[in-house]
Design a protein around this motif. Structure first.
Motif, mmCIF file in Angstrom:
data_model
loop_
_atom_site.group_PDB
_atom_site.id
_atom_site.type_symbol
_atom_site.label_atom_id
_atom_site.label_comp_id
_atom_site.label_asym_id
_atom_site.label_seq_id
_atom_site.Cartn_x
_atom_site.Cartn_y
_atom_site.Cartn_z
ATOM 1 N N LYS A 117 0.834 -1.191 0.000
ATOM 2 C CA LYS A 117 0.000 0.000 0.000
ATOM 3 C C LYS A 117 0.874 1.246 0.000
ATOM 4 N N GLU A 118 0.419 2.260 -0.706
ATOM 5 C CA GLU A 118 1.163 3.515 -0.756
ATOM 6 C C GLU A 118 1.212 4.145 0.631
ATOM 7 N N LEU A 119 2.375 4.681 0.974
ATOM 8 C CA LEU A 119 2.566 5.251 2.305
ATOM 9 C C LEU A 119 1.701 6.497 2.467
ATOM 10 N N SER A 120 1.107 6.649 3.650
ATOM 11 C CA SER A 120 0.313 7.830 3.960
ATOM 12 C C SER A 120 0.733 8.357 5.328
ATOM 13 N N LEU A 121 0.249 9.549 5.656
ATOM 14 C CA LEU A 121 0.563 10.137 6.959
ATOM 15 C C LEU A 121 0.086 9.275 8.111
ATOM 16 N N ASN A 122 -0.997 8.560 7.895
ATOM 17 C CA ASN A 122 -1.552 7.737 8.959
ATOM 18 C C ASN A 122 -0.678 6.532 9.284
ATOM 19 N N ASP A 123 0.276 6.208 8.424
ATOM 20 C CA ASP A 123 1.196 5.097 8.681
ATOM 21 C C ASP A 123 2.369 5.507 9.562
ATOM 22 N N ILE A 124 2.446 6.794 9.891
ATOM 23 C CA ILE A 124 3.569 7.337 10.658
ATOM 24 C C ILE A 124 3.082 7.744 12.039
ATOM 25 N N VAL A 125 3.849 7.402 13.063
ATOM 26 C CA VAL A 125 3.564 7.841 14.433
ATOM 27 C C VAL A 125 4.664 8.805 14.854
ATOM 28 N N PHE A 126 4.270 10.011 15.260
ATOM 29 C CA PHE A 126 5.228 11.029 15.671
ATOM 30 C C PHE A 126 5.429 10.966 17.192
ATOM 31 N N GLY A 127 6.672 11.072 17.589
ATOM 32 C CA GLY A 127 7.020 11.206 18.999
ATOM 33 C C GLY A 127 7.735 12.530 19.194
ATOM 34 N N ILE A 128 7.052 13.502 19.774
ATOM 35 C CA ILE A 128 7.583 14.862 19.885
ATOM 36 C C ILE A 128 8.046 15.104 21.315
ATOM 37 N N ALA A 129 9.297 15.454 21.453
ATOM 38 C CA ALA A 129 9.861 15.748 22.774
ATOM 39 C C ALA A 129 9.515 17.172 23.161
ATOM 40 N N GLY A 130 8.872 17.322 24.306
ATOM 41 C CA GLY A 130 8.480 18.644 24.762
ATOM 42 C C GLY A 130 8.843 18.877 26.207
ATOM 43 N N SER A 131 8.601 20.080 26.651
ATOM 44 C CA SER A 131 8.854 20.469 28.034
ATOM 45 C C SER A 131 7.584 21.104 28.595
ATOM 46 N N SER A 132 7.202 20.689 29.789
ATOM 47 C CA SER A 132 5.991 21.239 30.411
ATOM 48 C C SER A 132 6.100 22.741 30.617
ATOM 49 N N HIS A 133 7.297 23.227 30.906
ATOM 50 C CA HIS A 133 7.492 24.646 31.180
ATOM 51 C C HIS A 133 7.416 25.491 29.909
ATOM 52 N N LEU A 134 7.700 24.899 28.757
ATOM 53 C CA LEU A 134 7.716 25.649 27.502
ATOM 54 C C LEU A 134 6.520 25.355 26.610
ATOM 55 N N TRP A 135 5.680 24.416 27.012
ATOM 56 C CA TRP A 135 4.629 23.969 26.113
ATOM 57 C C TRP A 135 3.668 25.078 25.740
ATOM 58 N N LYS A 136 3.407 26.004 26.602
ATOM 59 C CA LYS A 136 2.438 27.069 26.328
ATOM 60 C C LYS A 136 2.828 27.870 25.099
ATOM 61 N N GLN A 137 4.135 28.129 24.900
ATOM 62 C CA GLN A 137 4.574 28.865 23.716
ATOM 63 C C GLN A 137 4.961 27.943 22.565
ATOM 64 N N ARG A 138 5.491 26.781 22.891
ATOM 65 C CA ARG A 138 5.940 25.873 21.834
ATOM 66 C C ARG A 138 4.765 25.235 21.081
ATOM 67 N N LYS A 139 3.620 25.126 21.727
ATOM 68 C CA LYS A 139 2.493 24.493 21.033
ATOM 69 C C LYS A 139 2.070 25.290 19.800
ATOM 70 N N GLU A 140 2.357 26.596 19.793
ATOM 71 C CA GLU A 140 2.034 27.391 18.615
ATOM 72 C C GLU A 140 2.906 27.014 17.427
ATOM 73 N N LEU A 141 4.102 26.543 17.706
ATOM 74 C CA LEU A 141 4.968 26.075 16.623
ATOM 75 C C LEU A 141 4.474 24.739 16.078
ATOM 76 N N VAL A 142 4.046 23.844 16.958
ATOM 77 C CA VAL A 142 3.521 22.553 16.520
ATOM 78 C C VAL A 142 2.241 22.750 15.711
ATOM 79 N N ARG A 143 1.433 23.723 16.122
ATOM 80 C CA ARG A 143 0.165 23.985 15.436
ATOM 81 C C ARG A 143 0.381 24.353 13.962
ATOM 82 N N LEU A 144 1.544 24.901 13.644
ATOM 83 C CA LEU A 144 1.815 25.352 12.279
ATOM 84 C C LEU A 144 1.824 24.203 11.275
ATOM 85 N N TRP A 145 2.178 22.997 11.717
ATOM 86 C CA TRP A 145 2.316 21.892 10.767
ATOM 87 C C TRP A 145 1.491 20.660 11.108
ATOM 88 N N TRP A 146 0.930 20.590 12.301
ATOM 89 C CA TRP A 146 0.192 19.391 12.700
ATOM 90 C C TRP A 146 -1.187 19.353 12.038
#
Length: 537
Positions: A117-146
């Motif tokens: 089967k042709e590869l799709s985004l659903n075949d990939i599992v992302f593991g994103i390393a984050g920090s609880s202290h920075l998540w409030k601002q960093r989540k805006e960066l993740v939002r750009l591409w998720w």
């Protein structure tokens, strides 16, 4: 040795001639009899062999033997001497070795019959390393591409965050397991490297169905997920694959490894490799308490498995600070996949904040992901101008003819992560910025991009430079290039589906419209195009 019958003998001896003649007759008779017996034996043996070979019984037996030899029963009911020979020619695998698998090793693929089967985004599992202290601002960066409806994965934090910071449009938040049982003895690092190194194992142990790839990144990484799928489609996910890229910094590569994928730029791990690592990763990291972070621990364990790094030039660790223009305007001829440390560089576009720049950046990336940041070079020989286009970022207009070999090098506008700035600090080709204002290019930065049928239409606005006045004074009588042009439009045609398999720098044409507007057309080169100086689309 027998003498011949006509040997010269003494004629004075009367009896001597008779004796040799009688011996000669007996010798001839003996040789003749021997020859007759030999010929008769040969005829008899030949006749017997031919009658045996061409007899009907022998032919039937030979056919039955060949039919039996090709049947499945020949393996289990083989003759003793045949099985002995087979055992000697094909020895059983030694402990710890295995024969080539007859079917894909990835159970999640073989069980669901999806290996083709042709590869799709659903075949990939992302593991994103984050920090609880920075998540409030960093989540805006993740939002750009998720893309929440198309993608699977989690952001892994060291502790819970307030419930109001959860967001259904972002990846689910997970809290990593306790790492206090592991040793960490590096004097300059932080034990969080242990936690982040286990994200792959913890993601695998969730046992999500139909997984082909695990992709690791940081919460300040921006992914071009369409190109990620295209790049991973080149590889067999049923094999152990470790894909990524080293750092741009020579010092970082020398300290960690030139054969290690840096996690901020993204690391792709195939399912079989993740499965193998999950079986011994915790024991493995106990053998490396002195290592600095997460990437080197993961690399150490993958090295124990003997899996090498597969380099893809579209992954970017971006261990740089300052003005990233030199890297953005000289992207390799490869699909752009990721960048990292986007908060530690200047805003990409003049007049915009860092976040607003990234919003424009990712907007252009979503509209045309394949050709995003791809280079094109064309020339106006009448006015002796060079146009260097980095799609969805900048158009540089040089006031003279600059050859492609020079433009392929990254302009040195930044420093390394360790704040060292000399060219030897970088593991890619560097060229210095022009010191003479008369040689510096005029910049037109992306202002907006839209779809125009199946093509994209980008508008690039002229940037005001602090040395414009100097250029007018010191470069006289040669005026600045395109003195009255304030905007350049770039019409970009989409790339072929398989461009990433055999990539080539794009070609462009200069289409004059009026004194204030210039249009360029960019797309794949014709097969007959020979060089950038003569390329046509």
């Amino acid at each position: 040795m027998m003498l011949p019958c006509h040997s010269n003998l003494s004629v004075t001896n009367e009896r001597s001639p008779r004796l040799p003649r009688s011996r000669c007759r007996r010798w001839r008779q003996s040789r003749t009899g021997t020859a007759v017996v030999a010929v008769a034996a040969l005829l008899i043996s030949t006749t017997s062999w031919l009658s045996l070979v061409f007899s009907g019984t022998t032919t039937r037996c030979w056919r039955r033997f060949k039919d039996w030899e090709g049947s499945p029963h020949s393996l289990s009911h083989s003759l003793p001497w045949s099985s002995s020979l087979n055992r000697r020619s094909i020895p059983p695998p030694l402990p710890g070795f295995e024969s080539p698998p007859a079917s894909p090793r990835n159970r999640s693929l073989s069980e669901h019959g999806s290996e083709k089967k042709e590869l799709s985004l659903n075949d990939i599992v992302f593991g994103i390393a984050g920090s609880s202290h920075l998540w409030k601002q960093r989540k805006e960066l993740v939002r750009l591409w998720w893309r929440p409806l198309e993608m699977r994965g989690h952001v892994w934090l060291e502790e819970n965050v307030p419930p109001e910071e959860a967001d259904d449009s972002l990846p689910p938040l997970m809290v990593s397991e306790d790492i206090s049982r592991f040793r960490y003895t590096n004097p300059t690092g932080h034990p969080s490297g242990l936690r982040i190194s286990r994200i792959l194992t913890e993601s695998f142990r969730l046992r999500l169905p139909n997984v082909r790839w695990f992709v690791l990144g940081d919460d300040d990484t921006v992914f071009n997920v369409d190109n990620l799928v295209a790049v991973l489609s080149k590889y067999d996910p049923s094999e152990m694959m470790y894909i990524g890229t080293p750092s741009e910094s020579h010092s970082a590569n020398a300290y960690f490894s030139h054969y290690m994928a840096f996690g901020g730029g993204g690391i792709a791990i195939s399912y079989p490799l993740a499965e193998a690592l999950s079986n011994f990763h915790d024991d493995c990291i106990e053998r490396y308490p002195k290592l600095y972070g997460s990437d080197d621990r993961l690399h150490a364990c993958i090295t124990e498995l003997g899996v090498p790094l597969t380099r893809e030039h579209g992954f970017h660790q971006w261990d740089i600070r300052g003005n990233a223009h030199g890297l953005l305007s000289s992207h390799p001829i490869a699909p752009f996949v990721s960048i990292h440390h986007v908060e530690n560089v200047d805003p990409f576009f003049p007049g915009l904040s860092s976040l607003d720049s990234l919003k424009l950046f990712t907007k252009a990336m979503r509209i045309e992901p394949r050709s995003f940041l791809q280079r094109s070079i064309c020339y106006d020989h009448v006015r002796r101008l060079t146009f260097s286009v980095s799609l969805s970022y900048v158009v540089q207009v040089f006031p003279n003819i600059v050859l492609p070999r020079e433009l392929e090098r990254s302009e040195h506008t930044y420093v390394a992560w360790n704040k060292l700035g000399h060219p030897q600090e970088f593991d890619h080709d560097i060229r210095g910025s022009y010191k003479s204002v008369c040689k510096k290019p005029v910049m037109f930065f992306l202002k907006d991009v839209t779809k125009d049928g199946n093509a994209t239409l980008g508008s690039y606005a002229r940037a005001k430079a602090k040395d414009d006045l100097k250029r007018k004074v010191f470069c006289f009588p040669r005026s600045p290039p395109l003195q009255y042009v304030q905007d350049i439009q770039v019409l970009g045609y989409p790339l072929g589906k398989n461009w990433h398999l055999v990539p080539r720098r794009l070609c462009c044409k200069v289409n004059n419209t009026n004194d204030e507007l210039l249009r360029l057309t960019v797309g794949q080169c014709e097969k007959r195009a020979l060089s950038s100086l003569t390329d046509s689309m």
